[in-house]
Design a protein around this motif. Structure first.
Motif, short mmCIF file in Angstrom:
data_model
loop_
_atom_site.label_atom_id
_atom_site.label_comp_id
_atom_site.label_asym_id
_atom_site.label_seq_id
_atom_site.Cartn_x
_atom_site.Cartn_y
_atom_site.Cartn_z
N PRO A 1 0.96 6.62 4.03
CA PRO A 1 1.90 5.97 5.04
C PRO A 1 2.05 4.36 4.78
O PRO A 1 1.20 3.86 4.04
N PHE A 2 2.97 3.89 5.21
CA PHE A 2 3.30 2.43 4.91
C PHE A 2 1.98 1.57 5.41
O PHE A 2 1.61 0.64 4.54
N THR A 3 1.35 1.94 6.47
CA THR A 3 0.26 1.02 7.05
C THR A 3 -0.97 1.08 5.92
O THR A 3 -1.95 0.42 6.34
N ASP A 4 -0.83 2.24 5.16
CA ASP A 4 -2.15 2.46 4.32
C ASP A 4 -1.84 1.71 2.81
O ASP A 4 -2.98 1.68 2.05
N LEU A 5 -0.49 1.29 2.77
CA LEU A 5 -0.51 0.86 1.27
C LEU A 5 -1.45 0.01 0.90
O LEU A 5 -1.65 -0.15 -0.49
N THR A 6 -1.52 -1.48 1.47
CA THR A 6 -2.22 -2.23 0.84
C THR A 6 -3.63 -1.96 0.53
O THR A 6 -4.12 -2.13 -0.43
N ALA A 7 -4.12 -1.19 1.47
CA ALA A 7 -5.69 -0.62 1.29
C ALA A 7 -5.68 0.32 0.16
O ALA A 7 -6.46 0.29 -0.68
N ALA A 8 -4.48 1.22 0.02
CA ALA A 8 -4.63 2.41 -0.95
C ALA A 8 -4.27 1.42 -2.43
O ALA A 8 -5.05 1.89 -3.27
N VAL A 9 -3.36 0.65 -2.42
CA VAL A 9 -3.44 -0.19 -3.65
C VAL A 9 -4.62 -0.92 -4.22
O VAL A 9 -5.07 -0.89 -5.54
N LYS A 10 -5.47 -1.53 -3.39
CA LYS A 10 -6.51 -2.21 -3.61
C LYS A 10 -7.53 -1.26 -3.85
O LYS A 10 -8.24 -1.33 -5.03
N ALA A 11 -7.63 0.08 -3.53
CA ALA A 11 -8.85 0.82 -3.80
C ALA A 11 -8.50 1.86 -5.01
O ALA A 11 -9.52 2.32 -5.76
N ALA A 12 -7.18 1.76 -5.32
CA ALA A 12 -6.71 2.55 -6.42
C ALA A 12 -6.71 1.61 -7.74
O ALA A 12 -6.66 2.04 -8.87
N LYS A 13 -7.01 0.26 -7.54
CA LYS A 13 -7.29 -0.69 -8.67
C LYS A 13 -8.28 -0.25 -9.58
O LYS A 13 -9.33 0.19 -9.17
N ARG A 14 -7.97 -0.27 -10.98
CA ARG A 14 -8.85 0.16 -12.01
C ARG A 14 -9.29 1.70 -11.91
O ARG A 14 -10.45 1.87 -12.27
N THR A 15 -8.47 2.52 -11.30
CA THR A 15 -8.46 3.78 -11.44
C THR A 15 -7.32 4.43 -12.15
O THR A 15 -6.50 3.56 -12.20
N ASN A 16 -7.14 5.75 -12.24
CA ASN A 16 -5.97 6.24 -12.96
C ASN A 16 -5.04 6.74 -11.61
O ASN A 16 -4.15 7.47 -11.90
N ILE A 17 -5.59 6.56 -10.33
CA ILE A 17 -4.55 6.97 -9.31
C ILE A 17 -3.60 5.96 -9.07
O ILE A 17 -3.67 4.77 -8.98
N LYS A 18 -2.06 6.35 -9.05
CA LYS A 18 -1.02 5.57 -8.80
C LYS A 18 -0.78 5.64 -7.25
O LYS A 18 -1.06 6.75 -6.52
N ILE A 19 -0.01 4.69 -6.59
CA ILE A 19 0.14 4.61 -5.32
C ILE A 19 1.73 4.70 -4.87
O ILE A 19 2.44 4.21 -5.68
N GLY A 20 2.10 5.44 -4.05
CA GLY A 20 3.55 5.66 -3.73
C GLY A 20 3.67 5.60 -2.12
O GLY A 20 2.93 5.91 -1.44
N ALA A 21 5.01 5.38 -1.92
CA ALA A 21 5.17 5.33 -0.30
C ALA A 21 6.11 6.77 -0.03
O ALA A 21 6.15 7.25 -0.92
N GLN A 22 6.40 6.92 1.14
CA GLN A 22 7.02 8.29 1.57
C GLN A 22 8.49 7.86 1.83
O GLN A 22 9.22 9.18 2.37
N ASN A 23 8.90 7.01 2.00
CA ASN A 23 10.24 6.51 2.45
C ASN A 23 10.69 5.09 2.46
O ASN A 23 9.48 4.33 1.90
#
Ligand code: PGA
Length: 251
Positions: A42-64
């Motif tokens: 969700p949009f509201t999770d993006l900042t936290a998700a990008v931060k948590a996924a840093k230095r991992t192989n997980i990429k972050i996407g939005a839904q719309n």
């Protein structure tokens, strides 16, 4: 040849703090995966998700996203806003958006062009309704959706688009398409892209299956030649299930 892409579509689930702890739990489980791993949050999770996924192989996407660059569109989010947060992917034209938020093939096309212009990688959803499958017009529906979605998109841009084949009757219903149905529909999509851009481009486009894909059926679905990955809803909300799907992609 094509790298498998496994993407989670969290839909309207998880708060920002839940996203943070979930991704921290998921990261070690998918570390070293041979496929691309994406979480569309969700949009509201993006900042936290990008931060948590840093230095991992997980990429972050939005839904719309909205197709305009900026302006008087209360409640909407632009491509530049997503890019600025470090978001790399965006789901476009999910059937829930088409069904509940009046998205059309035309707005899907505008959104794809806005995403590409901003440097986001679109995950474009197409798929037939149950009534359309029963009327035996699945291939026509998919061709219409693809042709309009890709209108005005260059061959070079087309190569970077991910298409998700999601039969509407299989989403969140527990009813999965058989691997033969999934392969056939993904094949229709690929030949439609070939008719627009030629075979070389069509062979580069990643085409996922989505619709009740889970830890049990993923390996069979992903074994099909035209199925290059999965867009996973319900099963992407549990780290154990999602990581089994990621592991199945390597087989
Ligand atoms: P599901 O959702 O896996 O829960 O069926 C898939 C999707 O809507 O992308």
């Amino acid at each position: 040849m094509r790298k498998t892409v496994i993407a989670g579509n969290w839909k309207m689930n998880k708060t920002a703090s839940e996203a943070d702890s979930f991704l921290k739990e998921l990261a070690p489980l998918v570390k070293g995966a041979k496929c691309t791993v994406i979480a569309c949050v969700p949009f509201t999770d993006l900042t936290a998700a990008v931060k948590a996924a840093k230095r991992t192989n997980i990429k972050i996407g939005a839904q719309n996203l909205h197709f305009e660059k900026s302006g008087a569109f209360t409640g909407e989010i632009s491509a530049d806003m997503l890019v600025n947060l470090g978001v790399e992917y965006v789901i476009i034209g999910h059937s829930e958006r088409r069904q509940y938020f009046n998205e059309t093939d035309e707005t899907v096309n505008l959104k794809i062009k806005a995403a590409l212009a901003a440097g986001l990688k679109p995950i474009v959803c197409v798929g037939e309704l149950l009534s359309e499958r029963e009327d035996d017009i699945t291939a026509e529906v998919l061709r219409r959706q693809i042709k309009i979605a890709f209108k005005g998109v260059s061959a070079d841009e087309a190569k970077g688009i991910i298409v998700a084949y999601e039969p509407v009757w299989a989403i969140g219903t527990g009813k999965t398409a058989t691997s033969e149905q999934a392969d056939e529909a993904c094949g229709v999509i690929r030949s439609c892209i070939a008719s627009l851009y030629g075979k070389a481009v069509a062979n580069k486009v990643v085409i996922q299956y989505g619709g009740s894909m889970n830890a049990k059926n993923a390996e069979e679905l992903l074994s099909k030649p035209n199925v290059d990955g999965g867009l996973i809803g319900g099963a992407s909300l549990k780290s154990a299930d999602f990581s089994i799907i990621v592991a199945a992609a390597a087989k």
